[in-house]
Design an enzyme around this catalytic site. Structure first.
Site, PDB file in Angstrom:
ATOM      1  N   ASP A 136       0.867  -1.168   0.000  1.00  0.00           N
ATOM      2  CA  ASP A 136       0.000   0.000   0.000  1.00  0.00           C
ATOM      3  C   ASP A 136       0.911   1.227   0.000  1.00  0.00           C
ATOM      4  O   ASP A 136       2.103   1.130   0.318  1.00  0.00           O
ATOM      5  CB  ASP A 136      -0.886  -0.043   1.246  1.00  0.00           C
ATOM      6  CG  ASP A 136      -1.724   1.207   1.416  1.00  0.00           C
ATOM      7  OD1 ASP A 136      -2.424   1.578   0.460  1.00  0.00           O
ATOM      8  OD2 ASP A 136      -1.658   1.821   2.502  1.00  0.00           O
ATOM      9  N   ASP A 145      -0.098   5.171   0.973  1.00  0.00           N
ATOM     10  CA  ASP A 145      -0.308   6.092   2.087  1.00  0.00           C
ATOM     11  C   ASP A 145      -0.430   5.344   3.404  1.00  0.00           C
ATOM     12  O   ASP A 145      -1.286   4.467   3.553  1.00  0.00           O
ATOM     13  CB  ASP A 145      -1.566   6.936   1.852  1.00  0.00           C
ATOM     14  CG  ASP A 145      -1.385   7.895   0.691  1.00  0.00           C
ATOM     15  OD1 ASP A 145      -0.311   8.503   0.613  1.00  0.00           O
ATOM     16  OD2 ASP A 145      -2.304   8.028  -0.138  1.00  0.00           O
ATOM     17  N   THR A 182      -2.505   0.924  -4.508  1.00  0.00           N
ATOM     18  CA  THR A 182      -3.076   2.040  -3.772  1.00  0.00           C
ATOM     19  C   THR A 182      -4.540   2.282  -4.113  1.00  0.00           C
ATOM     20  O   THR A 182      -4.985   1.972  -5.227  1.00  0.00           O
ATOM     21  CB  THR A 182      -2.271   3.325  -4.046  1.00  0.00           C
ATOM     22  OG1 THR A 182      -2.876   4.432  -3.371  1.00  0.00           O
ATOM     23  CG2 THR A 182      -2.212   3.638  -5.535  1.00  0.00           C
ATOM     24  N   SER A 183      -5.270   2.861  -3.169  1.00  0.00           N
ATOM     25  CA  SER A 183      -6.652   3.262  -3.409  1.00  0.00           C
ATOM     26  C   SER A 183      -6.734   4.642  -4.039  1.00  0.00           C
ATOM     27  O   SER A 183      -7.818   5.085  -4.421  1.00  0.00           O
ATOM     28  CB  SER A 183      -7.442   3.252  -2.093  1.00  0.00           C
ATOM     29  OG  SER A 183      -7.511   1.949  -1.563  1.00  0.00           O
ATOM     30  N   LYS A 237     -10.241  -2.043  -2.256  1.00  0.00           N
ATOM     31  CA  LYS A 237     -10.080  -2.697  -0.957  1.00  0.00           C
ATOM     32  C   LYS A 237     -11.293  -2.370  -0.083  1.00  0.00           C
ATOM     33  O   LYS A 237     -11.800  -1.260  -0.147  1.00  0.00           O
ATOM     34  CB  LYS A 237      -8.808  -2.192  -0.271  1.00  0.00           C
ATOM     35  CG  LYS A 237      -7.541  -2.335  -1.105  1.00  0.00           C
ATOM     36  CD  LYS A 237      -6.388  -1.572  -0.455  1.00  0.00           C
ATOM     37  CE  LYS A 237      -5.176  -1.489  -1.351  1.00  0.00           C
ATOM     38  NZ  LYS A 237      -4.076  -0.704  -0.766  1.00  0.00           N
ATOM     39  N   ASP A 240      -1.249  -0.654   6.262  1.00  0.00           N
ATOM     40  CA  ASP A 240      -1.484  -0.013   7.555  1.00  0.00           C
ATOM     41  C   ASP A 240      -2.959   0.029   7.919  1.00  0.00           C
ATOM     42  O   ASP A 240      -3.299   0.352   9.057  1.00  0.00           O
ATOM     43  CB  ASP A 240      -0.957   1.432   7.529  1.00  0.00           C
ATOM     44  CG  ASP A 240      -1.788   2.302   6.594  1.00  0.00           C
ATOM     45  OD1 ASP A 240      -2.391   3.273   7.068  1.00  0.00           O
ATOM     46  OD2 ASP A 240      -1.855   1.997   5.393  1.00  0.00           O
TER      47      ASP A 240
END
Length: 216
Positions: A11, A13, A106-107, A137, A162
């Site tokens: 991931d 961030d 990543t989102s 996700k 995270d």
């Protein structure tokens, strides 16, 4: 504990970089522009979700595309304003890995993810972003797509996350999960291994695998 894998999926961030301050100020500005009350906005989970999902929770469907474009613009423009910083251990850990053994998943949109990564000197060979998938996700689709892009069996991949939603995505993909307690308390994170950040780990690359170990 030592983990053996063929590919490492990160991931962004909260895992490689921190942009929490930027996310907070940009989304609060965005909410004000769209007339969303602070109480209503405060109930929404921002971290680890796509902007489209967040906007859809707060606005009529016909407004969502414009609203997503607006938050992307705000966040990209905020990157030079101390909008992103490397988390401990990121640069060293990634530098120990061959480029074809890892990916960022990543989102965020591709434009925003690339802006943040470029600002801290991270250039992934493989990047899976929000517009690459139909389900974000905690659905496993983003991580399964990354495994396919790297040509690796999902069972031989390790996910570094995270956020609980990202960890659920990794588990649903059948992957080993490593949680970093950078944005959540350790007890909130359900993973095969929980560490403070990437500085707690080392990687040994061999012909057939990457051995990930906790530093003594």
């Amino acid at each position: 504990m030592t983990i053996h894998a063929q590919a490492l999926l990160f991931d962004n961030d909260g895992t490689l970089v921190s942009s929490l301050a930027s996310v907070d100020r940009c989304w609060r500005q965005w909410a004000g522009e769209y007339g969303i009350a602070a109480e209503e906005f405060g109930r929404i989970e921002l971290h680890g979700r796509t902007a489209a999902e967040i906007a859809a929770d707060l606005l009529p469907a016909e407004v969502v595309p414009e609203a997503v474009a607006r938050i992307e613009k705000l966040e990209v423009e905020d990157v030079p304003n101390d909008g992103v910083r490397l988390l401990p251990g990121t640069k060293e850990f990634l530098a120990s890995l061959p480029a074809d053994r890892w990916a960022v998943v990543t989102s965020a949109t591709r434009r925003l993810a690339e802006a943040r990564l470029d600002a801290v000197g991270i250039l992934p060979k493989t990047l899976v972003a929000a517009e690459d998938v139909t389900r974000g996700k905690p659905d496993p689709e983003p991580y399964l797509l990354a495994a396919r892009a790297l040509g690796v069996d999902p069972a031989r991949c390790v996910v570094f996350e995270d956020a609980p939603a990202g960890l659920r995505a990794g588990r649903a993909a059948g992957m080993i999960t490593v949680a970093l307690a950078t944005t959540h308390q350790a007890h909130e994170l359900d993973a095969d291994l929980v560490v403070d950040d990437l500085s707690a780990l080392s990687a040994l690359v061999t012909d057939g695998a990457v051995e990930i170990s906790v530093r003594p």
